[in-house]
Design an enzyme around this catalytic site. Structure first.
Site, PDB file in Angstrom:
ATOM      1  N   ASP A 408       0.818  -1.202   0.000  1.00 52.84           N
ATOM      2  CA  ASP A 408       0.000   0.000   0.000  1.00 52.84           C
ATOM      3  C   ASP A 408       0.860   1.264   0.000  1.00 52.84           C
ATOM      4  O   ASP A 408       1.931   1.303   0.614  1.00 52.84           O
ATOM      5  CB  ASP A 408      -0.905  -0.013   1.244  1.00 52.84           C
ATOM      6  CG  ASP A 408      -1.826   1.179   1.316  1.00 52.84           C
ATOM      7  OD1 ASP A 408      -2.671   1.318   0.421  1.00 52.84           O
ATOM      8  OD2 ASP A 408      -1.697   1.978   2.268  1.00 52.84           O
ATOM      9  N   GLU A 461       1.089  -0.642  -5.156  1.00 53.31           N
ATOM     10  CA  GLU A 461       0.070   0.374  -5.390  1.00 53.31           C
ATOM     11  C   GLU A 461       0.825   1.698  -5.484  1.00 53.31           C
ATOM     12  O   GLU A 461       1.189   2.293  -4.472  1.00 53.31           O
ATOM     13  CB  GLU A 461      -0.956   0.412  -4.263  1.00 53.31           C
ATOM     14  CG  GLU A 461      -2.135   1.321  -4.566  1.00 53.31           C
ATOM     15  CD  GLU A 461      -2.379   2.398  -3.524  1.00 53.31           C
ATOM     16  OE1 GLU A 461      -3.301   3.196  -3.722  1.00 53.31           O
ATOM     17  OE2 GLU A 461      -1.652   2.453  -2.524  1.00 53.31           O
TER      18      GLU A 461
END
Length: 734
Positions: A408, A461
């Site tokens: 993330d 990401e």
């Protein structure tokens, strides 16, 4: 009293940094001296384990300090303490202060260098047998602490009675406590240099209490009997760049709920049955869980982690989570999990100001505080912090057999000025904006994960144009396997959100992505981020009027996505066109599947996944530009585009034709590279999916007429608002 007054004071006031030097059994003059600091003890005796001989100790203070000489012995021996408590109960137990450290000098050296890649096996709480005595070893890193104690339900949370010893200059504190076991709750009580007390959960804890409580819970996570050897072997031998990856992204707590049980979320074991059956039926290859590491606030969706080594207790025990992964593996489904090394929350019980100093985070808020999320940024330049974060990743692969991570907020790690104005950030040593320490950490993590666990996926990401995200570390890249294609997602959604009469002005939204498609190894994704914070659901985004028309658009979009190069990720609920925006505290709207507008979307996802797994041309060109060729990209007036997906075998060639206005077009001419019959293998407007049923009656024969720079062509029917997929079937067929 033999012990020095200053030593006695430091023990009884819980100020001692090395209580083992005083407590326990030690040579003294020609005999031995034994000291114990005990809670709620009226009397205390030393019991020789071999002979059962007893030696009384004398109480020297009201706090429970006992001391005594054993003049008849000169050699230290194995002993227990026999205590009569204030209520008259007699207990016999091994003294925590008679054991040597469970960590070696080499362990500490490697940890301080950041070179112990599995430090999670040493720091934290571990059920062990030491010198044939069962108990739990505790070790915690707190270099700025003046004193550290283990407190828990076994000592009434009193920091005086299990004070830990500092292991040299390593910053690590350690103690082995016999007699406690799985299920006991504990924390670390830390006195900082200013004399302030901090009550902290274990950074390496493997299990935690449910919020609003937050104690760590002793749990052995190494005894599960795995049955996935075949899966692990196959994973290690798979070249995922040339294999299908279609991931179903899941927020665990809101996928399905037990209505008959108060609307609670499913447990890990319940999901092992329900979710496994569902993703197998839909032909997915992987499940991708939003963060399941422990977190205090459910509304963070798991992205504000306080337990980096612990599956959240919300849905069961660590063993229950292992069972879930095991069942998915047995069914041939891989498990990807969101991992969040970029930031952590400021909760007082967790990592922030752990020993009174900025230990895990940067001291300067220009480096250490995330303005967007109100969280703290790890100090990636500190060896012990890197060992902690790397150990977290490896522990999930080791203990829970996870098959990959979606990492993330990578963009926030790469740039020192991420979401900051001028003057709010500190340049690197070269004056640049790149976070060199975080980049080095990501490179190290990706390399070691791949070295230790071949076939494990690392997916970034990352929303910027930072070069080399999915390039190997050896070639100067960051070392991820894949990167989410955020640009393609935004452009494509912008196109489909428009009413069809305006789409001819935005054809470049569909074609521009091919300019950079092979600059990285991409995952095409529509994730949870696209259906929250007022953005609406995927279905309701579609630029059309009725639900039926929106459904036509969404099926066409999904067929384009699956036919476009790149791996696939789709967030739960999107696979059946949920109407409402996703809500983390409610179940998906499963009742919608009674309607064809929704069940038809589910049906096409099932077929697209199957087609993706079966057709080599849809896989081998995911990361190879030789596997893609435009046929027609410029017919904006008709809102038509067409392209080929290719492999080395001509008969694997796939033709994809998108038509994104609501009118049917008959006799539309496209060039193709091979003569013969092209079979219609998927039509998003088929009646089976809830469409109007217009199509090509199974396929089309070519004509010997050059078109679109090819020597052959064919006239096809383009249903309104559709993506149609053809496969070349050779000259003889049809």
């Amino acid at each position: 009293m033999i012990v020095a007054k200053e030593e006695f004071k430091r023990l009884t006031e819980a100020l001692h940094h090395h209580p083992h030097q005083c407590l326990g059994m030690h040579p003294y003059k020609k005999g031995l001296v034994v000291r114990a600091f005990l809670q709620d003890a009226e009397t205390c005796e030393v019991v020789d384990v071999e002979t059962d001989e007893r030696f009384p100790l004398k109480s020297t203070s009201e706090y429970g300090f006992f001391e005594g000489e054993i003049k008849s012995r000169s050699e230290v021996f194995t002993y227990r303490l026999r205590v009569q408590q204030g209520n008259g109960e007699i207990r016999q137990f091994y003294d925590p202060y008679r054991f040597l450290p469970c960590l070696s000098d080499e362990d500490l050296y490697l940890f301080n260098k950041g070179d112990d890649h599995r430090i999670y096996n040493k720091l934290g709480a571990h059920v062990r047998t030491v010198d044939e005595v069962a108990g739990v070893s505790f070790a915690v890193w707190a270099p700025s602490a003046k004193r550290v104690s283990v407190v828990g339900d076994f000592n009434r949370w009193d920091g005086r009675y299990h004070q830990m010893r500092a292991l040299g200059s390593s910053g690590v504190w350690e103690i082995f406590i016999p007699g406690i076991a799985e299920g006991n709750k504990y924390k670390y009580e830390i006195r900082d240099e200013g004399g302030n007390l901090h009550l902290k959960t274990d950074p390496y804890g493997t299990y935690f209490e449910a919020p609003p409580h937050n104690a760590s819970v002793i749990r052995n996570v190494t005894g599960f009997q795995w049955e996935d050897d075949e899966w692990i072997k196959r994973r290690s031998q798979t070249d995922w760049k040339n294999a299908p990856i279609s991931a179903y992204e899941v927020h665990f707590g809101s996928w399905k709920r037990k209505v008959e049980d108060g609307g609670r979320p499913f447990t890990y074991r319940e999901m092992a049955e329900e979710l496994t059956r569902y993703v197998v039926d839909l032909n997915y290859t992987h499940v991708e869980f939003m963060p399941l590491a422990e977190h205090p606030f459910t509304g963070s969706w798991g992205y504000q982690v306080t337990g980096y080594f612990a599956p959240t207790q919300r849905y069961g025990t660590p063993e229950d989570f292992q069972y879930l992964v095991n069942e998915l593996h047995k069914a041939g489904i891989g498990v990807i999990m969101d991992w969040v090394p970029a930031h952590f929350p400021t909760d007082a019980f967790a990592l922030g100001k752990f020993d009174g100093s900025a230990l895990y985070e940067h001291e300067d808020p220009r480096q250490g505080f995330h303005q967007d999320w109100g969280t703290l940024i790890p100090n990636f330049g500190r060896h012990e912090v890197k060992a902690f974060l790397l150990g977290s990743a490896l522990s999930w692969l080791d203990r829970y057999h996870i098959d990959g991570f979606r990492v993330d907020a990578v963009a926030s790690m790469l740039y020192l000025d991420y979401s900051r104005k001028e003057g709010e950030w500190i340049p690197n040593k070269y004056g640049g904006r790149e976070n060199l320490e975080a980049i080095e950490f990501l490179q190290m993590t990706n390399k070691l994960v791949h070295d230790y666990y071949p076939g494990v996926l690392m997916i970034a990401e990352e929303s910027t144009a930072f070069s080399g995200i999915s390039k190997p570390v050896e070639e100067g890249g960051i070392g991820f396997d894949f990167k989410w294609n955020m640009g393609w997602m935004h452009d494509t959604l912008q196109y489909f959100e428009k009413d069809s009469i305006y789409r001819k002005f935005h054809q470049n939204n569909l074609t521009f992505g091919m300019i950079y498609q092979y600059s990285e190894n991409f995952v095409q994704c529509f994730s949870h981020d696209e259906v929250v914070h007022g953005k609406g659901s995927m279905l309701m985004k579609m630029g059309a009027g009725s639900i039926t028309e929106k459904s036509h658009n969404l099926r066409a979009l999904y067929a384009l996505m699956w036919a476009w190069p790149g791996k696939k990720t789709l967030f739960m609920g999107q696979e059946f066109g949920q109407s409402d925006e996703w809500s983390y505290d409610n179940s998906l709207a499963w009742h919608l599947l009674q309607y064809k507008d929704h069940s038809g979307i589910l049906d096409i996802i099932r077929d697209l996944n199957q087609l993706y797994k079966e057709e080599p041309a849809l896989v081998t060109g995911d990361t190879d530009p030789q596997g893609f060729e435009w046929v027609s990209a410029g017919d904006a007036d008709s809102s038509v585009l067409a392209f080929l997906r290719k492999s080395k075998n001509p008969e694997d060639t796939i033709l994809v034709v998108g038509h994104y206005t609501p009118v049917n077009r008959y006799g539309y001419t496209l060039g193709v590279p091979y003569p013969g019959f092209w079979k219609e293998v998927l039509n998003s407007s088929a009646s089976h999916y809830g469409g109007e049923g217009t199509g090509n009656l199974g396929g089309v024969k070519t004509d010997p007429i050059a078109w679109d720079q090819h020597g052959h062509s064919m006239k096809i029917t383009l249903p309104g608002m559709s993506t149609t997929i053809f496969k070349y079937s050779g000259e003889a067929e049809g």
